[in-house]
Design a protein around this motif. Structure first.
Motif, mmCIF file in Angstrom:
data_model
loop_
_atom_site.group_PDB
_atom_site.id
_atom_site.type_symbol
_atom_site.label_atom_id
_atom_site.label_comp_id
_atom_site.label_asym_id
_atom_site.label_seq_id
_atom_site.Cartn_x
_atom_site.Cartn_y
_atom_site.Cartn_z
ATOM 1 N N ALA A 58 31.443 46.097 56.609
ATOM 2 C CA ALA A 58 30.195 45.056 56.810
ATOM 3 C C ALA A 58 30.519 44.388 58.039
ATOM 4 O O ALA A 58 31.540 44.617 58.714
ATOM 5 N N ARG A 59 29.531 43.671 58.641
ATOM 6 C CA ARG A 59 29.899 42.899 60.023
ATOM 7 C C ARG A 59 30.803 41.832 59.667
ATOM 8 O O ARG A 59 31.396 41.317 60.690
ATOM 9 N N SER A 60 30.772 41.037 58.645
ATOM 10 C CA SER A 60 31.690 40.126 58.303
ATOM 11 C C SER A 60 33.094 40.341 58.486
ATOM 12 O O SER A 60 33.726 41.421 58.163
ATOM 13 N N ALA A 61 33.693 39.309 59.310
ATOM 14 C CA ALA A 61 35.218 39.443 59.620
ATOM 15 C C ALA A 61 36.149 39.365 58.290
ATOM 16 O O ALA A 61 36.281 38.348 57.817
ATOM 17 N N HIS A 62 36.884 40.381 57.699
ATOM 18 C CA HIS A 62 37.673 40.372 56.835
ATOM 19 C C HIS A 62 38.840 41.347 56.942
ATOM 20 O O HIS A 62 38.760 42.330 57.598
ATOM 21 N N ASP A 63 40.086 41.064 56.297
ATOM 22 C CA ASP A 63 41.177 42.216 56.093
ATOM 23 C C ASP A 63 40.954 42.498 54.687
ATOM 24 O O ASP A 63 40.026 42.019 53.910
ATOM 25 N N ASP A 64 41.900 43.563 53.957
ATOM 26 C CA ASP A 64 41.934 43.974 52.944
ATOM 27 C C ASP A 64 42.163 42.795 51.999
ATOM 28 O O ASP A 64 41.500 42.576 50.890
ATOM 29 N N ALA A 65 42.926 41.864 52.232
ATOM 30 C CA ALA A 65 43.170 40.647 51.292
ATOM 31 C C ALA A 65 42.188 39.902 51.019
ATOM 32 O O ALA A 65 41.654 39.399 49.968
ATOM 33 N N SER A 66 41.595 39.374 52.160
ATOM 34 C CA SER A 66 40.226 38.318 52.096
ATOM 35 C C SER A 66 39.190 38.966 51.514
ATOM 36 O O SER A 66 38.574 38.311 50.659
ATOM 37 N N PHE A 67 38.844 40.363 51.712
ATOM 38 C CA PHE A 67 37.533 40.995 51.277
ATOM 39 C C PHE A 67 37.973 41.181 49.598
ATOM 40 O O PHE A 67 37.334 40.921 48.568
ATOM 41 N N GLY A 68 39.353 41.577 49.231
ATOM 42 C CA GLY A 68 39.755 41.605 47.905
ATOM 43 C C GLY A 68 39.492 40.467 47.015
ATOM 44 O O GLY A 68 38.806 40.403 45.779
ATOM 45 N N ALA A 69 39.634 39.001 47.586
ATOM 46 C CA ALA A 69 39.384 37.943 47.078
ATOM 47 C C ALA A 69 38.129 37.668 47.060
ATOM 48 O O ALA A 69 37.446 37.280 45.826
ATOM 49 N N LEU A 70 37.055 38.030 47.728
ATOM 50 C CA LEU A 70 35.803 37.984 47.763
ATOM 51 C C LEU A 70 35.173 38.776 46.799
ATOM 52 O O LEU A 70 34.347 38.468 45.779
ATOM 53 N N ALA A 71 35.661 39.956 46.653
ATOM 54 C CA ALA A 71 35.318 40.808 45.610
ATOM 55 C C ALA A 71 35.634 40.479 44.042
ATOM 56 O O ALA A 71 34.872 40.803 43.059
ATOM 57 N N LEU A 72 36.841 39.820 44.148
ATOM 58 C CA LEU A 72 37.311 39.319 42.627
ATOM 59 C C LEU A 72 36.290 38.137 42.487
ATOM 60 O O LEU A 72 36.046 38.120 41.087
ATOM 61 N N GLU A 73 35.963 37.382 43.265
ATOM 62 C CA GLU A 73 34.921 36.126 43.091
ATOM 63 C C GLU A 73 33.675 36.907 42.642
ATOM 64 O O GLU A 73 32.828 36.295 41.538
ATOM 65 N N ALA A 74 33.323 38.108 43.237
ATOM 66 C CA ALA A 74 31.922 38.822 42.572
ATOM 67 C C ALA A 74 32.150 39.201 41.316
ATOM 68 O O ALA A 74 31.005 39.024 40.484
ATOM 69 N N LEU A 75 33.264 39.553 41.029
ATOM 70 C CA LEU A 75 33.484 40.163 39.464
ATOM 71 C C LEU A 75 33.354 39.349 38.506
ATOM 72 O O LEU A 75 32.723 39.405 37.578
ATOM 73 N N LYS A 76 34.162 38.185 38.762
ATOM 74 C CA LYS A 76 34.013 37.082 37.885
ATOM 75 C C LYS A 76 32.709 36.297 37.770
ATOM 76 O O LYS A 76 32.435 35.933 36.639
ATOM 77 N N ALA A 77 31.734 36.489 38.865
ATOM 78 C CA ALA A 77 30.615 35.634 38.532
ATOM 79 C C ALA A 77 29.662 36.666 37.934
ATOM 80 O O ALA A 77 28.662 36.209 37.318
ATOM 81 N N HIS A 78 29.711 38.215 37.990
ATOM 82 C CA HIS A 78 28.611 38.973 37.719
ATOM 83 C C HIS A 78 28.927 39.927 36.688
ATOM 84 O O HIS A 78 28.121 40.435 35.944
ATOM 85 N N VAL A 79 30.163 40.005 36.179
ATOM 86 C CA VAL A 79 30.840 40.804 35.243
ATOM 87 C C VAL A 79 30.813 39.732 33.917
ATOM 88 O O VAL A 79 31.300 38.767 33.883
ATOM 89 N N PRO A 80 30.170 40.404 32.814
ATOM 90 C CA PRO A 80 30.122 39.545 31.305
ATOM 91 C C PRO A 80 31.698 39.267 31.238
ATOM 92 O O PRO A 80 32.553 39.998 31.557
ATOM 93 N N ALA A 81 31.824 37.779 30.716
ATOM 94 C CA ALA A 81 33.243 37.355 30.267
ATOM 95 C C ALA A 81 33.860 38.246 29.321
ATOM 96 O O ALA A 81 35.102 38.730 29.610
ATOM 97 N N ALA A 82 33.313 39.019 28.368
ATOM 98 C CA ALA A 82 33.901 39.831 27.553
ATOM 99 C C ALA A 82 34.132 41.231 27.911
ATOM 100 O O ALA A 82 35.106 41.894 27.498
ATOM 101 N N ALA A 83 33.649 41.463 29.316
ATOM 102 C CA ALA A 83 33.955 42.868 29.991
ATOM 103 C C ALA A 83 34.906 42.562 31.107
ATOM 104 O O ALA A 83 35.492 43.716 31.617
ATOM 105 N N PHE A 84 35.288 41.329 31.420
ATOM 106 C CA PHE A 84 36.407 41.241 32.517
ATOM 107 C C PHE A 84 37.635 41.278 32.025
ATOM 108 O O PHE A 84 38.295 40.585 31.185
#
Length: 480
Positions: free
Chosen positions: A45-71
């Motif tokens: 994407a256009r946003s400036a990230h490296d692997d680590a910062s995008f990984g942190a962003l992706a992890l937050e997305a999973l915690k927010a949108h994956v049901p707790a029982a499935a995470f």
């Protein structure tokens, strides 16, 4: 079957669609062991990230949108181990060289392209320039794919310049929904239904896609599209095609899509008098006051937020059977539903005893809950000395009950897995898209010729009163 992709490139990886749908879907596939072990995911994407910062962003997305029982943290770690990130401006040719380097040695590659339509051509040209195109690369395109037939053809021509049709996967996420796929099973795996699935026994068909929300931050896109192009052109016409299609010879991409195209090409042009358009005014939804479309948008507009249509499929199976379609924002409830209304019995033996028999209905609910209900007539218990009493009895197949042991999946899980495995059955072919646009363009031309403007309707209602009249003048009623 084609070889499975070993690299998935995810454009728009920091966007809302990725956070809500794509990343949780890929996580679910990794958790269940359904993705190839050697699959690598390159996010960009256009946003400036490296692997680590995008990984942190992706992890937050999973915690927010994956049901707790499935995470599961361990599964999230396994997913993130597959993911790398490349910052990319879609118009910067040098950035694609870095993307190609991250993708590694050319092999079977799948690309999920979720960008503005204006960026499709430069993105495709740049992908081709660095070797990320051709027979070894599959390209999935997220809508919107044009605003009319001409612009859709331009996009399709740009795609075809670098990707053969067999490698092009146009997404309509409704086709990934279980109940939509189950419509094929219901029709073609049950002898009970197919013999009566025609004008001889069916009175009419209703397809409703309603929302309670307004613009929800999509004002710029939606005001340029409107309800007809946003919902009818893709989702609703796909549902209509699945209801009306002839039995395919095989469950494969060519056979299924051939039959859908025949339906779309059989649609009768819509006259202005067989359509109603509206725009929501202020009102209340769920007992909460809401403003008008103009207030939400910040300016006055002639864009329709509600459409009702009376369509016909002019072929032997459906001659004389109307298909009523309606879709709108700020309706009383959110639902996507197909209602198949059968004809009355030719003679009621109970009428002389004062009991009326209502015609049978098959209701296929797609959202918010997936359910199939067949409404039958049954005798109401009792002695009935004054005459037999009949009552409608629903036979319901709720997925939550019938398939309690199976996890309910996001539609994009199926679509992403099919993209990676190279199965295009649930994706839309070019001739389908263009047949849909041709019909929709005819509707818009009829509106323009008649000088039609959207009628106001109060938020929290089922559109303008003319939409009720559209069906009731035929002696029928909407399934509300």
């Amino acid at each position: 079957m084609p070889d499975k992709a070993t690299t998935l490139i995810l454009f728009g990886a920091t966007g809302d669609l990725a956070a809500r749908m794509l990343l949780p879907s890929l996580y679910g596939l990794v958790r269940d062991g359904l993705l190839p072990e050697n699959l690598r995911i390159v996010a960009t994407a256009r946003s400036a990230h490296d692997d680590a910062s995008f990984g942190a962003l992706a992890l937050e997305a999973l915690k927010a949108h994956v049901p707790a029982a499935a995470f599961e943290p361990e599964a999230a770690d396994r997913f993130l181990e597959k993911v790398s990130y490349v910052t990319l401006d879609a118009t910067d040719a040098d950035g694609y060289k870095r993307l190609a380097e991250a993708a590694g040695t050319p092999g079977e590659t799948a690309i999920f392209l979720s960008t503005a339509p204006s960026l499709f051509k430069p993105t495709i040209d740049n992908l081709a320039a660095v070797g990320l195109a051709g027979d070894h690369v599959r390209l999935a395109l997220e809508k919107p794919l044009g605003s009319d037939l001409a612009s859709s053809c331009q996009i399709n021509d740009a795609v075809a310049s670098a990707f053969p049709e067999s490698q092009t996967f146009r997404i309509d996420h409704y086709l990934g929904k279980e109940t939509v796929q189950n419509l094929l099973a219901l029709r073609f795996a049950n002898l009970l239904f197919e013999p009566v699935w025609s004008a001889r026994f069916i009175d009419h068909v209703q397809i409703t896609v309603s929302e309670t929300i307004g613009l929800e931050g999509r004002g710029d896109y939606y005001d340029g599209a409107g309800a007809l192009r946003d919902m009818v052109q893709n989702h609703m016409l796909q549902l209509l095609a699945l209801v009306a299609m002839e039995p395919p010879s095989h469950f494969d991409a060519t056979a299924v899509r051939d039959e859908k195209v025949k339906v779309l090409r059989s649609l009768r042009p819509i006259r202005a008098e067989d359509s109603v358009i509206g725009q929501y005014a202020g009102g209340a939804v769920g007992n909460q006051p809401v403003g008008s479309y103009a207030e939400d948008l910040g300016r006055t507009s002639g864009t329709e937020t509600f459409v009702a249509l009376k369509a016909h499929v002019d072929n032997w199976r459906w001659a004389g059977v109307p298909f009523y379609l309606r879709t709108g924002k700020r309706c009383p409830e959110r639902k996507t539903e197909i209602a198949i209304q059968f004809k009355d019995v030719p003679h009621s033996m109970f009428a002389s005893r004062g009991a009326g028999a209502a015609p049978n209905r098959l209701i296929i609910a797609i959202q918010p809950e997936e359910n199939i209900t067949l409404e039958l007539m049954a005798k109401q218990p009792g002695l009935d000395r004054g005459g037999i009493r009949l009552r409608e009895v629903p036979l319901a197949i709720g997925r939550a009950d019938a398939f309690a042991d199976v996890r309910r999946r996001i539609a994009y899980e199926r679509l992403l897995l099919d993209l990676i495995e190279g199965d295009p059955t649930l994706f839309v072919r070019r001739d389908e898209v263009e047949a849909q646009w041709q019909w929709v363009d005819g509707i818009r031309a009829a509106w323009a010729q008649a000088g039609m403007q959207p009628r106001p309707y109060a938020s929290g209602t089922w559109g303008p009163s003319a939409a009720i009249a559209l069906i009731e003048r035929d002696g029928r009623s909407w399934n509300d």
